[in-house]
Scaffold this active site. Structure first.
Site, PDB file in Angstrom:
ATOM      1  N   LYS A   1      -9.342  -3.823  -3.995  1.00 39.33           N
ATOM      2  CA  LYS A   1      -8.043  -4.363  -3.478  1.00 39.33           C
ATOM      3  C   LYS A   1      -7.821  -5.982  -3.193  1.00 39.33           C
ATOM      4  CE  LYS A   1      -6.145  -0.129  -1.407  1.00 39.33           C
ATOM      5  NZ  LYS A   1      -5.669   0.415  -0.941  1.00 39.33           N
TER       6      LYS A   1
ATOM      7  N   ASP B   1       0.761  -1.300  -0.206  1.00 41.36           N
ATOM      8  CA  ASP B   1      -0.336  -0.182   0.325  1.00 41.36           C
ATOM      9  C   ASP B   1       0.744   1.119   0.115  1.00 41.36           C
ATOM     10  OD1 ASP B   1      -2.333   1.593   0.703  1.00 41.36           O
ATOM     11  OD2 ASP B   1      -1.511   2.446   2.326  1.00 41.36           O
ATOM     12  N   LYS B   2       0.569   2.601  -0.671  1.00 37.75           N
ATOM     13  CA  LYS B   2       1.253   3.651  -0.229  1.00 37.75           C
ATOM     14  C   LYS B   2       1.635   4.487   0.522  1.00 37.75           C
ATOM     15  CE  LYS B   2       0.533   7.079  -2.843  1.00 37.75           C
ATOM     16  NZ  LYS B   2       0.814   8.342  -1.414  1.00 37.75           N
TER      17      LYS B   2
ATOM     18  N   ASP C   1      -1.889  -0.384   6.607  1.00 33.95           N
ATOM     19  CA  ASP C   1      -2.070  -0.450   7.104  1.00 33.95           C
ATOM     20  C   ASP C   1      -3.531   0.012   7.730  1.00 33.95           C
ATOM     21  OD1 ASP C   1      -1.862   2.320   5.538  1.00 33.95           O
ATOM     22  OD2 ASP C   1      -1.200   3.523   7.628  1.00 33.95           O
TER      23      ASP C   1
ATOM     24  N   THR D   1      -2.508   1.536  -4.819  1.00 33.89           N
ATOM     25  CA  THR D   1      -3.329   2.406  -3.380  1.00 33.89           C
ATOM     26  C   THR D   1      -4.797   3.084  -4.286  1.00 33.89           C
ATOM     27  OG1 THR D   1      -2.807   5.060  -3.419  1.00 33.89           O
ATOM     28  CG2 THR D   1      -2.141   4.029  -5.699  1.00 33.89           C
ATOM     29  N   GLY D   2      -5.660   3.758  -3.396  1.00 33.97           N
ATOM     30  CA  GLY D   2      -6.557   4.217  -4.067  1.00 33.97           C
ATOM     31  C   GLY D   2      -5.856   5.838  -4.400  1.00 33.97           C
TER      32      GLY D   2
ATOM     33  N   ASP E   1      -7.270  -1.398   3.186  1.00 31.13           N
ATOM     34  CA  ASP E   1      -6.473  -2.692   3.039  1.00 31.13           C
ATOM     35  C   ASP E   1      -6.545  -4.558   3.931  1.00 31.13           C
ATOM     36  OD1 ASP E   1      -5.340  -1.324   1.462  1.00 31.13           O
ATOM     37  OD2 ASP E   1      -3.632  -0.153   3.386  1.00 31.13           O
TER      38      ASP E   1
END
Length: 674
Positions: free
Chosen positions: A544, A369-370, A563, A516-517, A567
């Site tokens: 995701k 995840d970013k 996090d 990422t969103g 996710d």
């Protein structure tokens, strides 16, 4: 097999569902830990007198503590150990045989049953040696091993409980007369109006009907920037209202809400995750076959080919069957698990699911995840653009920070953190939708948006600003005395540890993917800076887990690192879920491994530890059961013609040495560089 055996331990499956149907899976595992602990200490207490009364132990120690009726006392104590301490293994044996999947429970159950029945027959007059001490120590060590193993990992099912805790306990419902009343969330209905004050969590999905504010949805959508909300905008239950008051009209409640849908995705992904059979079970399966085959061959050979009597043949058979179940096998894996769990904790990560952790050694791809994982997750001043010679960069920042002391905007925190000090501010005011203004150090100062600059036709180096904006950064302009002095860019800063982690993973041959969103422009910039192999941008929360499946369908073993609540389904779907500890509780509870220090470099450390742990497990299994290659033929009496035969007592000494070696070997576990 691991999960199956744990459920078997202490209960049959049907009893387990009846007795614990109202409890969470996590509570069930806690109860199992208590059950093994309780049984172990009782068996330990009974083992002391059993050892003292055993003729073999007395002979080994060179003492004689025998007295009339001592064998009956020994039999009574051992009966308690067999049925009370051995119950989890006996029921496990039955269940494994029903499913035609013999494993550790079958091996243990078979060994203790043979030792108990044989020793009881000796007490009743059959010629042979009492092996009650062998029964007692075997049960005790196996209970200890299962206790250690189960303590190291508890169920990940608490993720759903953590999700529910994102919602507030009550909501401020607005009545028709305009008054508010606090009501439980389950009383909210579609169409109700609810007031959300600054700093409060939004209780349900809805549309804004009054007020204006910025809402932090990072834990739910992955969007790093707080989102401005005004009349007609949608809000998500569980997100945080940062400033200003909002009145919303409820549009979704219960199972229809966004949060409930995420919970369902997590639950489905957890339930569909495959259960891998652990190393000890596979070793136990083969040892079970070896024990039964060797025992039958031994008995048959002595009876039908040598003409020995039944008693001699049975003694040899029992020696083979008991020796084939080494004490050390019960500790070979749990000791390494315990050491790896401890070693992991000292290096910044916690192991919550052992099978997943063991799989980490074979990872082909890791999805990151970013926001909050590869990046800091907070706004930081990254650039200061100076459009003239009247003010230095530090002065531009100081003037802007001075105004921001009166602002509640999320960008204000980033500017204030960068500035060393501020001026006094007078006549502070906001420019609706465009920025803020005031008198700073006697000068008229404005901190405004690009829209304000365009509307007022200020000249500035557009290419420089566009280049920074293309990196996904937010730019605000500083106007002093009606002249454009400069601009300040803020962005979600990339962690230095992320760069090191990606490089190390590439060196290990692992593909690195970003999920990422955020918008594609921002995502592509961050991915380029880090050297990611692939990017999934603008991914909705419910997509995701599908992206993880997409990579898995390429035949790759995939880990997911994240996090946020968004996710959680992906963490549960991945072969290995790695949760950033500083993120939301639900991500932590869904992850198989938790990075406590919020350091992506720990991902490389856990992969290395997984490899080291597996190697140590294999070594221990060889030490625990490899001696059977020598011990079984000797116990069977293959060298009897030359006067060499392995008695149960000597076999026990070999097993004790094996147990010591296994324990010492586990202590040398370390994170090794490849």
């Amino acid at each position: 097999m691991k999960n199956q055996n744990h459920e078997n331990a202490g209960h049959s499956r049907d009893d387990d569902h009846e007795d614990h149907g109202d409890h969470s899976h996590r509570e069930h595992h806690k109860q199992m830990v208590k059950d093994f602990k309780w049984r172990f200490w009782w068996v330990f207490a009974l083992t002391v007198p059993i050892l003292a009364l055993s003729p073999m132990i007395q002979q080994f120690m060179g003492v004689d503590w025998s007295f009339s009726g001592d064998s009956w006392i020994l039999a009574a104590l051992s009966t308690v150990v067999f049925f009370f301490g051995g119950w989890p293994f006996l029921t496990g044996l039955v269940d494994e045989l029903k499913e035609k999947q013999p494993g550790m429970m079958t091996l243990i159950g078979l060994a203790i049953s043979i030792a108990y029945v044989y020793s009881t027959a000796v007490v009743l007059g059959f010629e042979g040696d009492l092996l009650y001490w062998e029964l007692s120590t075997l049960v005790g060590i196996m209970l200890l091993g299962h206790w250690i193993e189960m303590r190291s990992v508890l169920s990940a099912s608490a993720a759903l409980e953590e999700l529910a805790e994102l919602l507030p306990g009550k909501a401020h419902r607005v009545n028709e007369d305009g008054d508010t009343e606090d009501v439980p969330l389950d009383e909210l209905r579609e169409g109700d109006k609810v007031l959300i004050k600054p700093g409060e969590k939004i209780p349900a999905d809805g549309d804004v009907v009054k007020g204006e504010s910025s809402v932090n949805e990072a834990m739910l959508t992955g969007e790093s920037k707080p989102v401005n909300k005004a009349d007609g905008d949608e809000v998500i239950g569980g997100s945080v209202n940062e400033k200003g008051s909002l009145t919303i009209e409820i549009t979704k409640t219960g199972d229809d809400s966004f949060l409930s849908q995420v919970m369902n995705l997590v639950e489905e992904a957890q339930q569909s995750k495959s259960r891998t059979q652990d190393l000890a079970n596979r070793a136990a399966f083969w040892l079970t076959l070896i024990a039964i085959t060797a025992g039958l061959l031994t008995f048959g050979a002595w009876i039908f080919f040598t003409g020995q009597d039944f008693g001699f043949a049975m003694n040899r058979t029992v020696a083979v069957m008991v020796i084939t179940c080494p004490h050390a096998l019960g500790l070979a894996i749990p000791l390494v698990v315990s050491m790896s769990t401890s070693l992991a904790a000292t290096n910044g990560f916690l192991i919550r699911d052992r099978p997943a952790f063991e799989q980490a050694r074979n990872l082909n791809a890791i999805i990151f995840d970013k926001t909050g994982t590869l990046t800091e997750g907070t706004f930081t001043v990254t650039d200061i653009l100076n459009f003239g010679d009247d003010y230095s960069d530090d002065e531009i920042l100081k003037y802007a920070a001075s105004l921001e002391t009166n602002s509640e905007h999320p960008l204000a925190k980033g500017i204030l953190e960068k500035a060393d000090d501020t001026f006094n501010v007078e006549e502070f005011d906001s420019i609706t939708g465009k920025g803020i203004q005031g008198k700073v150090n006697g000068k008229s100062v404005k901190v405004v948006s690009p829209g304000f600059i365009r509307e007022n036709e200020f000249d500035y180096p557009e290419e420089d600003v566009e280049e920074i904006s293309s990196q996904g950064k937010t730019v605000v302009f500083v106007v002093i005395e009606d002249a454009l002095a400069g601009a300040i860019a803020l962005g979600d800063e990339i962690r230095e540890s992320s760069k090191n982690a990606i490089k190390a993973l590439h060196d290990m041959g692992i593909e690195c993917i970003m999920l990422t969103g955020d918008n594609r422009e921002t995502a592509e910039y961050v991915a380029g800076e880090l050297g990611m192999d692939q990017v999934f941008a603008e991914v909705l929360p419910d997509e995701k887990a599908d992206k993880v499946k997409e990579v898995q369908e390429q035949g790759k073993l995939v880990a997911m690192t994240g996090d946020g609540v968004n996710d959680a389904p992906a963490l549960a779907q991945a072969d290995v879920g790695i949760a950033i500890g500083a993120g939301s509780d639900v991500a932590v509870e869904t992850g198989d491994i938790v990075l406590v220090k919020n350091n992506p470099e720990d991902v490389t450390a856990l992969v290395k530890l997984s490899k080291s742990t597996y190697r140590k497990m294999v070594q221990n299994l060889w030490w625990a059961s490899g001696y059977n290659i020598v011990a079984i033929p000797l116990a069977a009496g293959t060298l009897y013609a030359w006067g060499v035969i392995l008695s149960p007592a000597v076999g026990a000494i070999l097993m004790s040495l094996s147990t010591v070696i296994v324990a010492v070997n586990a202590r040398f576990l370390k994170i090794e560089n490849e």
